[in-house]
Write an enzyme that holds these catalytic residues in place. Sequence first.
Site, mmCIF file in Angstrom:
data_model
loop_
_atom_site.group_PDB
_atom_site.id
_atom_site.type_symbol
_atom_site.label_atom_id
_atom_site.label_comp_id
_atom_site.label_asym_id
_atom_site.label_seq_id
_atom_site.Cartn_x
_atom_site.Cartn_y
_atom_site.Cartn_z
ATOM 1 N N ARG A 152 44.318 62.771 9.451
ATOM 2 C CA ARG A 152 44.172 63.848 8.470
ATOM 3 C C ARG A 152 42.676 64.087 8.271
ATOM 4 O O ARG A 152 41.884 63.125 8.245
ATOM 5 C CB ARG A 152 44.802 63.471 7.125
ATOM 6 C CG ARG A 152 46.319 63.555 7.084
ATOM 7 C CD ARG A 152 46.824 65.002 7.107
ATOM 8 N NE ARG A 152 48.278 65.114 7.044
ATOM 9 C CZ ARG A 152 49.080 65.241 8.103
ATOM 10 N NH1 ARG A 152 48.587 65.266 9.328
ATOM 11 N NH2 ARG A 152 50.390 65.357 7.927
ATOM 12 N N HIS A 194 45.022 71.479 14.763
ATOM 13 C CA HIS A 194 46.142 70.635 14.325
ATOM 14 C C HIS A 194 47.338 70.762 15.281
ATOM 15 O O HIS A 194 48.395 71.278 14.919
ATOM 16 C CB HIS A 194 46.544 71.000 12.886
ATOM 17 C CG HIS A 194 47.253 69.883 12.178
ATOM 18 N ND1 HIS A 194 47.061 69.585 10.852
ATOM 19 C CD2 HIS A 194 48.168 68.979 12.616
ATOM 20 C CE1 HIS A 194 47.824 68.561 10.503
ATOM 21 N NE2 HIS A 194 48.511 68.174 11.563
ATOM 22 N N GLU A 247 41.550 72.823 6.281
ATOM 23 C CA GLU A 247 42.186 73.447 7.443
ATOM 24 C C GLU A 247 42.621 74.851 7.057
ATOM 25 O O GLU A 247 43.325 74.990 6.055
ATOM 26 C CB GLU A 247 43.393 72.631 7.906
ATOM 27 C CG GLU A 247 42.976 71.355 8.578
ATOM 28 C CD GLU A 247 44.128 70.587 9.212
ATOM 29 O OE1 GLU A 247 45.200 71.175 9.431
ATOM 30 O OE2 GLU A 247 43.953 69.402 9.469
#
Length: 324
Positions: free
Chosen positions: A236, A284, A265
């Site tokens: 993460r 991602h 993000e």
Amino acid sequence: MSKFNVFITRPVREEIHAKIAEECEVDMWHTSAILPPIAEKIPPLDGLMTYGHELVTPEMIATSPNLKVVSVVGVGYDHVHVEACRERGIAIGHTPGVLSDTTADMTMALLLAASRNVVPADKHVQAKQWLYYDPNILWGYDVHHATLGIVGMGRIGYAVAKRALAFDMRVLYYKRERRHDWEEELGVEYADMEQLLQTSDFVTLHVPLTEETTHMISKAELELMKDTAILVNIARGPVVDHYALYDALKEGQIAGAALDVTEPEPLNTDHPLLGLDNLIVAPHLGSATIQTRMKMMTMAMENLLAGLKGEQLPYAALQPNLSP
Ligand code: NAP
């Protein structure tokens, strides 16, 4: 019987949508744009299906007095307020295991791309700069026989270790609970965080995002790493302090980094990290294969439908007491 009210925060495949719609009134965020805070968008819900981005806050939960289940299409559920769900008896589902090999493959892809300059090499050719064979450009770092440090060796870390061993790498790992059985089975070596950072040629992160792991890699940790080392973060974004990473990459404190996850993000398009040529960023994509995403959506659908009916979730991250 009236149908359950369900909101899905990102488009899912038609067949999954159709199956859920047999039992539910489904509202789905259809565009690829950023979703506004969920509470502003939707009526009181019985169930929510979400990916690992949209925050599921106590305020959002409070707007849905009948909410029974939050079904996450992914393994990490750090974006869901677990305590608020626990207090209200709301189940949380996720999709562990099914994406471990796929995410481990992507870890190796990032590690190999960063060490062997795959992205700059492609840019070089695409820019029509490949005019003759030049033996002196784009030298990288050997992966085989190098030392890999795995921070957080659970399902994904274990799958990465197996791949690294096939590359003849020496594998160190750090987690809070040592696994002597894995050391015996695989030949991996336990190291504390300091030893791991000092010794590894590649460091890869596979911890969940918690208070303890937030900015686990910051200035002090980057200073411990070799100046030839490459950092991979596919866990993460907030596990790494991006400002410290920027300084470390800019000053040559470490050789390079590859990120599949960032904070925030997406990264702002003018984020300083994006100007660095020793950094690769992917949007991602850890679990993004056709096969795995279909399995994840199916598991998330099964969690959602079970939770709506007050049944045991097949893949539960949080399961409230079920009434007898
Ligand atoms: P997992 O099986 O639960 O493994 C997590 C590991 O982290 C465990 O070995 C745990 O061991 C360790 N850990 C937890 N807290 C730690 C701490 N404070 N210090 C050191 N180690 C710690 O989870 P997983 O399925 O491998 O997934 C890991 C994470 O990857 C997920 O939570 C998710 O955020 C991320 N992920 C990202 C993608 C992507 O697309 N980029 C895809 C899938 C998953 P101990 O408890 O013994 O410390």
